[in-house]
Design a protein around this motif. Structure first.
Motif, PDB file in Angstrom:
ATOM      1  N   GLY A  41       0.845  -1.197   0.000  1.00 29.66           N
ATOM      2  CA  GLY A  41       0.000   0.000   0.000  1.00 29.66           C
ATOM      3  C   GLY A  41       0.875   1.240   0.000  1.00 29.66           C
ATOM      4  N   SER A  42       0.478   2.179  -0.825  1.00 25.57           N
ATOM      5  CA  SER A  42       1.250   3.417  -0.949  1.00 25.57           C
ATOM      6  C   SER A  42       1.031   4.330   0.263  1.00 25.57           C
ATOM      7  N   PHE A  43       2.014   5.183   0.542  1.00 21.81           N
ATOM      8  CA  PHE A  43       1.796   6.236   1.560  1.00 21.81           C
ATOM      9  C   PHE A  43       0.761   7.238   1.039  1.00 21.81           C
ATOM     10  N   GLY A  44       0.671   7.344  -0.284  1.00 25.75           N
ATOM     11  CA  GLY A  44      -0.265   8.297  -0.893  1.00 25.75           C
ATOM     12  C   GLY A  44      -1.586   7.638  -1.228  1.00 25.75           C
ATOM     13  N   ALA A  95      -2.850   6.288  -4.064  1.00 32.99           N
ATOM     14  CA  ALA A  95      -3.047   5.277  -5.110  1.00 32.99           C
ATOM     15  C   ALA A  95      -2.074   4.126  -4.939  1.00 32.99           C
ATOM     16  N   SER A  96      -2.611   2.902  -4.883  1.00 28.17           N
ATOM     17  CA  SER A  96      -1.767   1.707  -4.810  1.00 28.17           C
ATOM     18  C   SER A  96      -2.137   0.794  -5.964  1.00 28.17           C
ATOM     19  N   ILE A  97      -1.131   0.082  -6.461  1.00 23.28           N
ATOM     20  CA  ILE A  97      -1.412  -0.915  -7.498  1.00 23.28           C
ATOM     21  C   ILE A  97      -0.851  -2.273  -7.071  1.00 23.28           C
ATOM     22  N   LEU A  98      -1.502  -3.307  -7.600  1.00 26.33           N
ATOM     23  CA  LEU A  98      -1.033  -4.676  -7.413  1.00 26.33           C
ATOM     24  C   LEU A  98      -1.106  -5.336  -8.778  1.00 26.33           C
ATOM     25  N   ASP A  99       0.067  -5.689  -9.302  1.00 26.38           N
ATOM     26  CA  ASP A  99       0.131  -6.305 -10.629  1.00 26.38           C
ATOM     27  C   ASP A  99       0.455  -7.784 -10.447  1.00 26.38           C
ATOM     28  N   LEU A 100      -0.552  -8.616 -10.624  1.00 26.82           N
ATOM     29  CA  LEU A 100      -0.348 -10.052 -10.366  1.00 26.82           C
ATOM     30  C   LEU A 100       0.446 -10.733 -11.467  1.00 26.82           C
ATOM     31  N   HIS A 101       0.735 -10.022 -12.554  1.00 25.79           N
ATOM     32  CA  HIS A 101       1.538 -10.617 -13.633  1.00 25.79           C
ATOM     33  C   HIS A 101       3.025 -10.524 -13.305  1.00 25.79           C
ATOM     34  N   SER A 102       3.418  -9.325 -12.848  1.00 21.79           N
ATOM     35  CA  SER A 102       4.845  -9.137 -12.544  1.00 21.79           C
ATOM     36  C   SER A 102       5.123  -9.279 -11.051  1.00 21.79           C
ATOM     37  N   ALA A 111       4.421  -6.701  -9.021  1.00 16.09           N
ATOM     38  CA  ALA A 111       4.652  -5.342  -8.504  1.00 16.09           C
ATOM     39  C   ALA A 111       3.523  -4.916  -7.553  1.00 16.09           C
ATOM     40  N   LEU A 112       3.941  -4.384  -6.419  1.00 21.63           N
ATOM     41  CA  LEU A 112       2.968  -3.915  -5.422  1.00 21.63           C
ATOM     42  C   LEU A 112       3.471  -2.601  -4.842  1.00 21.63           C
ATOM     43  N   SER A 113       2.602  -1.585  -4.790  1.00 20.14           N
ATOM     44  CA  SER A 113       2.988  -0.316  -4.158  1.00 20.14           C
ATOM     45  C   SER A 113       3.253  -0.587  -2.685  1.00 20.14           C
ATOM     46  N   ALA A 114       4.346   0.005  -2.206  1.00 20.76           N
ATOM     47  CA  ALA A 114       4.676  -0.162  -0.777  1.00 20.76           C
ATOM     48  C   ALA A 114       5.363   1.110  -0.320  1.00 20.76           C
ATOM     49  N   GLY A 115       4.671   1.882   0.491  1.00 22.75           N
ATOM     50  CA  GLY A 115       5.228   3.159   0.947  1.00 22.75           C
ATOM     51  C   GLY A 115       5.388   4.114  -0.225  1.00 22.75           C
ATOM     52  N   SER A 163      -6.244  -1.741  -8.668  1.00 25.70           N
ATOM     53  CA  SER A 163      -5.926  -0.427  -8.101  1.00 25.70           C
ATOM     54  C   SER A 163      -6.749  -0.187  -6.841  1.00 25.70           C
ATOM     55  N   LYS A 164      -6.127   0.585  -5.956  1.00 26.87           N
ATOM     56  CA  LYS A 164      -6.818   0.963  -4.712  1.00 26.87           C
ATOM     57  C   LYS A 164      -6.622   2.470  -4.573  1.00 26.87           C
ATOM     58  N   MET A 165      -7.691   3.214  -4.507  1.00 27.56           N
ATOM     59  CA  MET A 165      -7.577   4.674  -4.427  1.00 27.56           C
ATOM     60  C   MET A 165      -8.287   5.197  -3.182  1.00 27.56           C
ATOM     61  N   THR A 166      -7.618   6.143  -2.542  1.00 20.23           N
ATOM     62  CA  THR A 166      -8.207   6.761  -1.349  1.00 20.23           C
ATOM     63  C   THR A 166      -8.021   8.278  -1.451  1.00 20.23           C
ATOM     64  N   SER A 167      -8.478   8.966  -0.425  1.00 17.17           N
ATOM     65  CA  SER A 167      -8.370  10.436  -0.428  1.00 17.17           C
ATOM     66  C   SER A 167      -7.041  10.922   0.167  1.00 17.17           C
ATOM     67  N   LYS A 168      -6.137   9.986   0.508  1.00 20.11           N
ATOM     68  CA  LYS A 168      -4.838  10.411   1.083  1.00 20.11           C
ATOM     69  C   LYS A 168      -4.114  11.318   0.100  1.00 20.11           C
TER      70      LYS A 168
END
Ligand SMILES: O=C(O)CCC(=O)C(=O)O
Ligand SMILES: [Fe+2]
Length: 297
Positions: free
Chosen positions: A116-119, A121-128, A130-134, A192-197
């Motif tokens: 999960g991103s500090f900001g 928008a977070s992404i999780l790509d199950l192909h590669s 890749a996961l947002s982290a901080g 994708s996961k989006m919040t108001s952060k």
């Protein structure tokens, strides 16, 4: 004489009554015209402001054609696949079953629970992996061991993930008259996961207007599967085609897809409350940009 005076008096008193009636009639007439004009204006305003895909509507299938841009000519052209004469934006509800949606939502939440991103928008790509982290991305397939990965992303859940992508591909090929053998999944395809952060890095700024073909190059058809409801799971966060202000209100299971060139510029409104989950599934006509199913399982 007396009789004559009486008649004259009667006549005089009738005259204003006639005027009054005419006056009343014209008032009613003007009010009716005013009412009709106001009504027509109200209908016009309501139609203008009505979303292209409101959350409250169940849309079996809605398609709006737009003129294809010349963006595709800057890349290799693949006959019977590259958008040339048919470009459009489409919405379909009811394509994905409740249990499939449940499985996908769990896959996404399981993955995001490890990052999960500090900001906003977070992404999780199950192909590669890749996961947002901080403020960066990690590779979840390297960060976790096999047993942790099987707990998060079971074989059955991954099968559902593949099935859903194929269903969406079927909707795209069907609507655009493309033979499925000529269309390939491409990257990035991600949850994708989006919040108001507030944004922490540039990757968190999901609200900018963009053109997928310009941004990603390989994209020819973009599709989105929404995993949460606008207006109850989150506020803001509607998807907007910028040119005509065609708005799609996300809701669980709603699939939208469109040709990826500048005939379809778009942005996501800032989420102002809650959490918005979605999945971007992208397709290319160029086999060189094709990606395999997930690296995991
Ligand atoms: O999540 C959305 O509604 C749109 C996301 C988007 O524009 C993209 O992934 O390119
Ligand atoms: Fe996009």
């Amino acid at each position: 004489m007396k009789q004559f005076k009486k008649m004259k008096k009667q006549k005089q008193s009738k005259k204003p009554a006639g005027d009054q009636a005419r006056y009343k009639t014209s008032i009613i007439y003007y009010l009716a015209v005013l009412g009709a004009v106001f009504g027509a204006w109200l209908i016009f305003v309501c139609l203008e402001n009505k979303a292209f895909a409101p959350r409250s509507d169940f849309i079996t299938s809605k398609i709006k054609q737009v003129s294809c841009s010349s963006d595709y000519k800057k890349y290799p052209i693949f006959e019977k696949c590259t958008p040339a004469t048919l470009c459009a934006r489409c919405v379909k509800d009811g394509l994905i079953s409740e249990s499939e949606l449940d499985t996908l939502t769990n896959l996404a939440k399981n993955g995001f629970s490890y990052g999960g991103s500090f900001g906003g928008a977070s992404i999780l790509d199950l192909h590669s992996g890749a996961l947002s982290a901080g403020g960066k991305f990690i590779n979840i397939y390297q960060a976790l061991n096999e047993s942790q990965l099987s707990d998060l992303f079971s074989g059955d859940a991954m099968k559902v993930y593949e099935k859903v992508k194929n269903k969406i591909k079927g909707a795209v090929t069907n609507e655009f008259g493309v033979d499925p053998v000529n269309l390939f999944l491409t990257k990035p395809t991600f949850f994708s996961k989006m919040t108001s952060k507030p944004a922490y890095t540039k990757h968190d700024e999901y609200w900018h207007s963009h053109i997928d073909k310009v941004q990603y190059g390989s994209f020819d058809y973009t599709s989105l599967l929404y995993l949460s409801d606008y207006g109850s799971d989150f506020e803001g966060g509607r998807f907007v085609f910028d040119d005509k202000n065609d708005t799609i209100e996300p809701k669980l299971g709603r699939v939208s897809f469109f040709t990826s060139g500048s005939e379809n510029p778009h942005h996501v409104e800032k989420v102002i409350d809650g959490t918005r989950y979605a999945m971007t599934v992208s397709f290319t006509c160029d086999p060189k940009h094709s990606i395999e199913n997930s690296l995991w399982q």
